[in-house]
Enzyme design. Structure first.
Site, mmCIF file in Angstrom:
data_model
loop_
_atom_site.group_PDB
_atom_site.id
_atom_site.type_symbol
_atom_site.label_atom_id
_atom_site.label_comp_id
_atom_site.label_asym_id
_atom_site.label_seq_id
_atom_site.Cartn_x
_atom_site.Cartn_y
_atom_site.Cartn_z
ATOM 1 N N ASP A 439 51.295 -65.779 -52.128
ATOM 2 C CA ASP A 439 49.856 -65.998 -52.161
ATOM 3 C C ASP A 439 49.321 -65.398 -53.462
ATOM 4 O O ASP A 439 50.020 -64.636 -54.137
ATOM 5 C CB ASP A 439 49.220 -65.334 -50.947
ATOM 6 N N GLU A 722 31.940 -60.681 -50.332
ATOM 7 C CA GLU A 722 30.607 -60.382 -49.823
ATOM 8 C C GLU A 722 30.067 -59.089 -50.417
ATOM 9 O O GLU A 722 28.902 -59.018 -50.821
ATOM 10 C CB GLU A 722 30.648 -60.284 -48.298
ATOM 11 N N LYS A 788 26.623 -70.500 -48.709
ATOM 12 C CA LYS A 788 27.497 -70.213 -49.844
ATOM 13 C C LYS A 788 28.902 -70.655 -49.470
ATOM 14 O O LYS A 788 29.301 -70.583 -48.293
ATOM 15 C CB LYS A 788 27.491 -68.727 -50.200
#
Length: 1473
Positions: A439, A722, A788
């Site tokens: 990843d 965030e 968003k």
């Protein structure tokens, strides 16, 4: 095509008309009324009746079908242990020794038949009995531990409601039943899966710690079921008159759905946000009450307890094959014995005098006697199958895991974690990895997001000052001042003005007051001593964003205009920059799930704006303060702008946070926290104060700031993105100051507090790739949707500009969208993570209609997930674009070096990520996965025909250049190699990279193009799969693993990587910022990607080489010893007798020769760790299975046969024609064999320590001690031939010593000669490295440097030589096509499909390349300024665009803000359709 809310309503009525008959009332949270009483199907759903007086009879009938809360994880009892354990040992399918157990038990049973027994029946049971007793003792000890643990858990106490006493009484956990009401207090562990009905928190929130469940120590929120929020201070179970219907028990921790049916048959839906899971701990909530839904083994925690992971390693699979070869050898030897016995019997003219007739006086036939002898030989030669090998392998792997855990280099001081080994049986596979699938975010990068730049309404703000700060300022996470402030929060001003009713901060050993929630965590000992701050996102570089001065000025002006809005001045949405700027930063501040706490009250969730709360509840004191400061005029201004009053006048609205659509990766930490969470503490020390509202008059906030210090906020976010966006909003003084389930408060730049009513939160999920919040604006009373998400999704959800009747507005919208897309492409090329921000204004009717849909979806049981998804998708349409952000995620330390080393080791590295293509490519260049000189193919298409043509053309070009590389160097027609033996063929192959997106992967999987895709990837050094879903990640791993038959490793850190980790041969989880889901599903867990280097190159090599050589040694040892008995059969008429005592034969394998291989498998080091790290190419020996493969096995077999011949026939020739006894002849052979086998082991050992010497000498001495004692006391042990005093006599015979010296030398001389010759003339890198280890350190370092320099020179020569003029293949790009274009292109089909496609292709090269490879024509690059968002017939990579077929122009590529590394396009060329 998107559907409007109105059209959705009719579709929804059709889907739900059978379940719901009327629209719910707005005054009640109960959703709908059913016409008829529903019949419940217990096989499809679970119905729960409360255990109170009203439903007691129903509860008694139904609860008996459900599991109780008593758990028993034990397997055995005192009565069934013996039979069940024996049965399990022969049916243990996951363990290799199952076959061996069956084999040896069958042999032991066969030995009880007198006609075929080879020795005493009881003796034949000893080996298998010893193995099975050891296994049984181990199982009994483990089961006893489980029993004690179960007993402790079952006898824990909790409070359960008793309907007779009408009060909560203390009972054991094991007495809890489904339907019981359970009352829990702070710091109590939840005994079962409980539906939350009451919380002492006024907001109906309960905080949980799930460390016992998933390893995460952060707090999570759970909310009471709708309709139970506003209750009295005490919950009354007798007043609960509802029935609960929910799904059957399952192991999905994040999914739960059901509804509550009321007496009037109305329903209230609930989901996992209201479920308290067994094993979690109540935190920061004084009292909660719930009803038990699942108990005992039906709880989600117990259903997820599937036991340890088991995988079969490659060596074990290879060993199983060799076991069957040994079985074949055994049968062949037994067949020879049977035939030989028949031939020997046939030499007698009559009946042999030693034959004994049966009970009837008959003699068996020769054929039958031969069959009996076949069975006898199987019993005699049974140890050809190494029984002790299976136990030895398990012990060796335990030892290897022990040293892995204690490697200080794999320990991370910051997190106080070392490597975790969760699968004990695949350690050797670490040394054979050929493909790594990784990843990107959180694995290659830090997953620490830092706000970098943004674009608003098409205007890009580069934040140059912020960029300079990020480049020059170092992270000082251990800043003592910041940490002290965050930990202790010394703000005396607030404490003096605090309300007298405030409670002290809650510690975990305390309870909380009902009206406040505090959050305090204790630091672990490991982190206390760490120099790294334990608070995530608390470093200066992360939280202190430097604002752009131009944008800051516009923010000040826009914020001043915001206060002029009133409900009567609401107009249609405008596209002015001012209003968009305020909406943009409001969206950054509130479109999230961030919780707010202050350092003055650690982990206290802010539910009231701090300044207002700190002043008290009376406005009279404020007026007095104003009068003292002669600012009385400000009181009127304050009263008119008080957001709390305005919010109350608008009225609260029910709030739903959709946890089923939320990511499970919520992490929170603050204060004294040690958790790896997303939490940050930020001081309200933004830019300079705003200008006063009145001329020359200070504002109210100026007055308050002079009296009350600014609080320091801690932001606890679900993701680092965030937190970064909230910090960015704070930098522009849009500060998030409080959040409750119903409201969220933001402080504006001028100090005004706006409290938005939070109507709904639609959490982020991997399908929608976005999140939204629905709020009511406190000034305009508008209902606004802030969204968003990923740009690839948001851009498709925007309102069509063509629908705007104003041509000027339409043109402006298109221009904004095009500019924003161009800025997004720039951000992605710089490696930034991009998010788009959008909004939508709803009218009351549309919102109420949508809310009804949402309520009905929440109450649905059968297809709740689909309905919730559909409601979210219907809402998030026709959006208005506000802007976009670019967030930087920096590489982890040591990632480039680790990737470089792994590639030198011959490991193919693939990156599978969900990020944008340009972002992934940029990161790939940063971490040296892609080099600037590499040929990079980029394939983006949605057409199967186009995809197939691309793969064909790319393969043709790559193979052509590959063939050139193999025939370029010739001397008189003879090809000459261009690399040293230590290099590989890959060095002569072009360095090729492949970039592919998720849509193209779908085409490949659906169009049966996997074979061509894999064939192309074989030539690629690196592969990047962008925009990949979790399912695609696992499919790619399985495709490579199964089709290429290679060893794969997958590494990731998040829940989206779990499927990939489980699909690979080895799964590695990184315990980082994304929680513990990946770790819980992995085989190994590390804290940093850089640890992969030593884990594979050092420990992987050691584990493989040790275990592989140990397995080969075991096969050699047993075959060599068994052959001694086989050769003796030629001299005893194949009668099945032995010249060695039975006890000596048993002890030989179980005791005398078992310990040295164990020490060898655990401690031996063929090459030092320093050399393995300095020369990564040594790892290739494991990839090629050098130490254990078919050839090494058969060489060992041949060596064993040779040594057994020497060990038998030299003593035979010595004692030939003598009158010694059979045991006198066998004892020297047994001793010689022992010495030979131990010396053979000594020759295999590469490391010599005191332990190695001690074990070898101890094994040798143990043999003589046991033999002397046994021969001295065994007078009639084996009548008629007894071994009495045999060894004592042999030790007094000089011939015995001579044989013990000469025979092992003769047996081992060929092997010694081969090893000496190999060490002198061999060119193996392993041998060369072993020679380097023997040099002094200074000479060794110089030799390693020379080795690497020589390798680089040869690698460079090989890379340049195959291509005339250093030609380069191009960068392959494929545009997207519309259906019409594909139809048009298919009409123009030529006679050859391949020719038709290739005819449209243009291969471009570097401008620096003088001569192209075959097929190169022209050059195509365009300025980024000429491209906006790509149309359907264009493909945009970075800022570059492409014209129609055959239309090419030359221009230089560049873009504002390009990174120093260069873009994906730099120094590369393109292949375009």
């Amino acid at each position: 095509m998107t559907l409007s809310v109105d059209s959705s309503w009719f579709r929804w009525q059709g889907r739900t008309k059978d379940s719901f008959s009327q629209t719910p009332s707005e005054s009640t949270p109960l959703l709908s009324v059913a016409k008829e009483r529903q019949s419940y199907n217990l096989s499809q759903q679970r119905i729960v009746f409360p255990n109170n007086k009203t439903f007691h009879q129903d509860w008694a009938k139904v609860s008996k079908f459900y599991s109780g809360n008593r758990i028993h994880t034990t397997k055995y009892t005192l009565f069934n242990f013996l039979p069940r354990n024996l049965l399990e040992q022969f049916h243990r399918y996951e363990q290799l020794h199952r076959f061996a157990n069956l084999y040896f038990v069958a042999i032991a049973v066969l030995n009880f038949f007198p006609v075929v027994n080879a020795f005493q029946p009881a003796v034949g049971l000893i080996p298998i009995c010893i193995i099975m007793v050891v296994t049984a003792l181990k199982d009994a000890w483990e089961d006893l531990r489980r029993y004690k643990s179960d007993k402790i858990i079952n006898n824990q106490h909790c409070f359960i409601y008793n309907r007779k006493e009408q009060d909560y009484v203390q009972k054991h956990w094991k007495d809890v039943r489904v339907g019981d009401f359970v009352q829990l207090q702070c710091n109590e562990i939840i005994p079962a899966d409980i539906l939350l009905l009451f919380s002492s928190d006024p907001s109906g929130v309960c905080h949980l710690e799930t460390a016992n469940l998933d390893g995460e120590t952060n707090l999570k929120q759970r909310r009471v079921v709708k309709g139970f929020l506003h209750q009295e201070s005490r919950f009354e179970p007798e007043l609960f008159q509802n029935k609960i219907v929910c799904e059957k028990p399952n192991n999905n921790l994040s999914k739960f759905k059901g509804y509550m049916e009321h007496p009037d048959q109305t329903r209230t839906g609930f989901n996992s946000e209201s479920l308290l899971l067994r094993g979690c701990t109540i935190r920061n909530t004084e009292v909660v009450v719930g009803i038990v839904i699942y108990a005992g083994h039906e709880t989600k925690a117990m259903l997820n307890n599937s036991g340890p992971r088991y995988k079969r390693s490659k060596i074990e699979r290879r060993m199983n094959i060799d076991i069957f070869f040994c079985v074949g050898i055994l049968f062949f030897m037994c067949l020879i014995g049977a035939i030989g016995h028949g031939l020997w019997k046939g030499k007698f003219s009559g009946l042999p005098p030693f034959d004994v007739p049966d009970a009837n006086g008959n003699f068996p036939s020769i054929a039958l006697q031969g069959f009996y002898m076949f069975l006898t030989m199987i019993i005699l030669l049974q140890i050809l199958i190494p029984i002790s090998l299976y136990v030895s392998i398990e012990l060796v792997k335990l030892g290897q895991v022990f040293f892995l855990h204690n490697d200080i280099d794999l320990y991370d001081e910051e997190t106080d974690l070392s490597i975790q080994c969760r699968a004990l049986n695949i350690t050797e596979d670490l040394g054979q990895i050929q493909y790594i699938f990784s990843d990107k975010t959180g694995t290659l990068t830090e997953n620490k997001m830092v706000f970098r730049r943004c674009t608003i309404m098409g205007n890009e703000f580069s934040h140059q000052e912020n960029a300079k700060r990020l480049e020059t300022q170092k992270e000082l996470d251990s800043d003592d001042e910041d940490w002290t402030k965050c930990q202790y929060g010394a703000f005396p001003g607030l404490s003096t003005l605090r309300h007298t009713g405030s409670a002290k901060p809650l510690r975990r050993s305390q309870s909380a007051r009902a009206h406040f929630q505090y959050h305090t965590r204790h630091r672990s000992m490991g982190r206390c001593n760490s120099t790294q701050s334990p608070v995530a996102f608390s470093s200066t570089i992360e939280k202190d964003v430097t604002p752009d001065q131009g944008l800051l000025t516009k923010v000040k002006d826009a914020a001043l205009k915001l206060e002029t809005l009133t409900p009567h001045k609401v107009t249609k949405p405008s596209f002015t920059t001012g209003s968009s700027i305020t909406d943009f930063f409001l969206a950054l501040a509130i479109c999230n799930s961030v919780m707010v706490s202050t350092t003055t009250e650690p982990r206290q969730r802010v539910t009231i704006p701090p300044q207002i709360r700190s002043l008290g509840t009376s406005l009279e004191k404020i007026h007095q303060l104003f009068q003292r400061l002669k600012l009385s005029s400000l009181s009127q201004s304050f009263s008119s702008s008080a957001p709390s009053d305005l919010g109350e006048s608008l009225g609260p609205n029910p709030t739903t946070v959709d946890s089923d659509e939320q990511d499970d990766l919520s992490t929170q930490s603050c204060g004294d926290s040690t958790d790896v969470g997303y939490q940050s503490c930020s001081r309200e020390d933004g830019p300079a104060k705003q200008e006063p509202l009145g001329a020359g008059r200070p504002s109210l906030e100026d007055v308050l700031d002079a009296v009350i210090p600014e609080p320091e906020f801690c932001y606890e976010a679900e993701s680092p993105d965030e937190a970064a966006l909230v910090h960015a909003a704070r930098a522009y003084n849009f500060t998030l100051v409080s959040r409750t389930p119903e409201q969220v408060t933001v402080r504006l730049p001028q100090g005004t507090l706006l409290t938005f009513d939070l109507l709904y939160t639609l959490g982020f999920d991997s399908v929608r790739k976005r999140m939204s919040v629905i709020v009511r604006h406190p000034l305009t009373a508008e209902i606004i949707v802030y969204t968003k998400g990923a740009d690839s999704v948001i851009m498709d959800l925007l309102e069509d500009p063509a629908k705007d009747k104003d041509p000027v507005a339409e043109k402006k919208l298109r221009k904004i969208r095009a500019k924003t897309q161009k800025h997004l492409d720039w951000y992605a090329r710089d490696g930034l993570r991009t998010l788009c921000i959008a909004k939508k204004v709803l009218n009351e009717d549309d919102f109420q209609r949508w809310a009804n849909f949402r309520h009905e979806a929440e109450a649905s049981l059968d297809n709740q997930d689909e309905l919730l998804m559909e409601t979210a998708q219907h809402l998030e349409t026709q959006l208005t674009l506000l802007g976009a952000t670019g967030i930087e995620d920096r590489l982890q330390e040591g990632v480039p070096d680790t990737i470089t080393a792994l590639r030198e080791a011959g490991v193919q590295i693939w990156v599978l990520t969900g990020d944008k293509q340009e972002t992934a490519v940029n990161i790939a260049h940063s971490c040296k996965l892609l080099e600037q000189r590499d040929m990079v193919y980029t394939i983006n298409t949605e057409s199967q025909e186009t995809c197939e043509s691309i793969l064909n053309c790319a393969l043709e070009e790559v193979k052509r250049c590959y063939d050139m590389s193999k025939t370029e160097h010739k001397f008189f027609g003879i090809p000459l190699p261009c690399q040293a033996p230590s290099s590989t063929m890959e060095a002569a192959v072009p360095d090729i990279g492949l970039v592919i997106d998720g849509k193209t992967l779908n085409i490949i999987f659906q169009g049966n193009l996997e074979k061509k895709f894999l064939e192309l990837t074989k030539y690629c050094r690196s592969v990047l799969c962008c925009r990949s879903t979790p399912l695609q990640k696992s499919m790619v791993v399985k495709l490579v693993r199964d089709k290429l038959k290679v060893m794969t490793l997958a590494i990731g850190d998040g829940a989206n990587d779990v499927s990939m980790i489980q699909a690979a041969d080895i799964g590695i989880g990184i315990s980082g910022q994304e929680g513990m889901q990946a770790v819980m599903s992995s085989d190994f867990a590390i804290t940093r990607f850089k640890h992969l280097k030593k884990l594979l190159l050092v420990h992987g090599h050691w584990c493989y080489s040790r275990l592989a050589r140990m397995v080969v040694y075991y096969f050699y040892k047993n075959v060599s010893y068994v052959n001694l008995l086989f050769w003796y059969q030629f001299f005893c008429g194949f009668s099945g007798t032995t010249m060695i005592d039975y006890w000596q034969m048993i002890f030989f394998n179980l005791f005398f020769t078992s310990l040295p291989p164990l020490v060898f498998g655990i401690l031996d080091k063929d090459i030092s760790a320093e050399t393995l790290l300095a020369l990564p190419e040594l790892y290739r020996s494991g990839q090629n299975s050098k130490f254990y493969k078919m050839s090494t096995f058969w060489i060992a077999m041949m060596d064993a046969f040779y040594q057994s011949l020497i060990c038998f026939f030299i003593p035979y020739l010595t004692y030939k024609d003598s009158d010694i006894g059979v045991f006198t002849f066998g004892t020297p052979i047994n001793t010689i064999s022992l010495i030979t086998i131990l010396l053979h082991q000594a020759m295999e050992m590469k490391t010599w320590t005191f332990i190695h010497w001690s074990v070898l000498v101890a094994s040798f001495l143990l043999y003589f001690v046991v033999s002397l004692v046994y021969n001295a006391i065994c007078v009639t042990c084996n009548s008629p031939t007894n071994p009495y005093w045999i060894m004592e006599k042999q030790l007094s015979d000089p011939t015995f010593y001579l044989l013990c010296f000469v025979t092992p030398v003769a047996a081992l001389l060929p092997r010694y000669f081969f090893l000496a010759l190999q060490g002198t003339l061999g060119q193996s890198p392993i041998l060369e490295a072993q020679k380097l280890d023997k040099l002094p350190k200074e000479k060794k370092d110089l030799a390693i440097q020379e080795w690497r320099r020589q390798k680089e020179r040869l690698s460079t020569a090989c890379r340049v030589a195959p291509f005339p003029g250093n030609a380069r293949l191009g960068h392959l790009q494929v545009p997207h096509f519309t259906e019409q274009e594909l139809r048009d292109s298919s009409i123009k089909e030529s006679s050859s499909p391949m020719k038709r496609h290739v005819g449209d292709w243009v291969l471009n090269r570097d401008k620096s390349s003088p001569l192209p490879c075959p097929g190169y024509v022209g050059h195509n690059q365009r300025s980024p300024s000429s491209s906006a968002r790509p149309s359907p017939d264009e493909h945009l990579l970075g800022p570059s665009g492409y014209k129609a077929f055959g239309m090419f122009t030359d221009s230089q590529t560049g873009s504002p803000g390009a990174s120093s590394r260069g873009s994906h396009k730099r120094s590369q060329s393109s292949l375009t359709i």
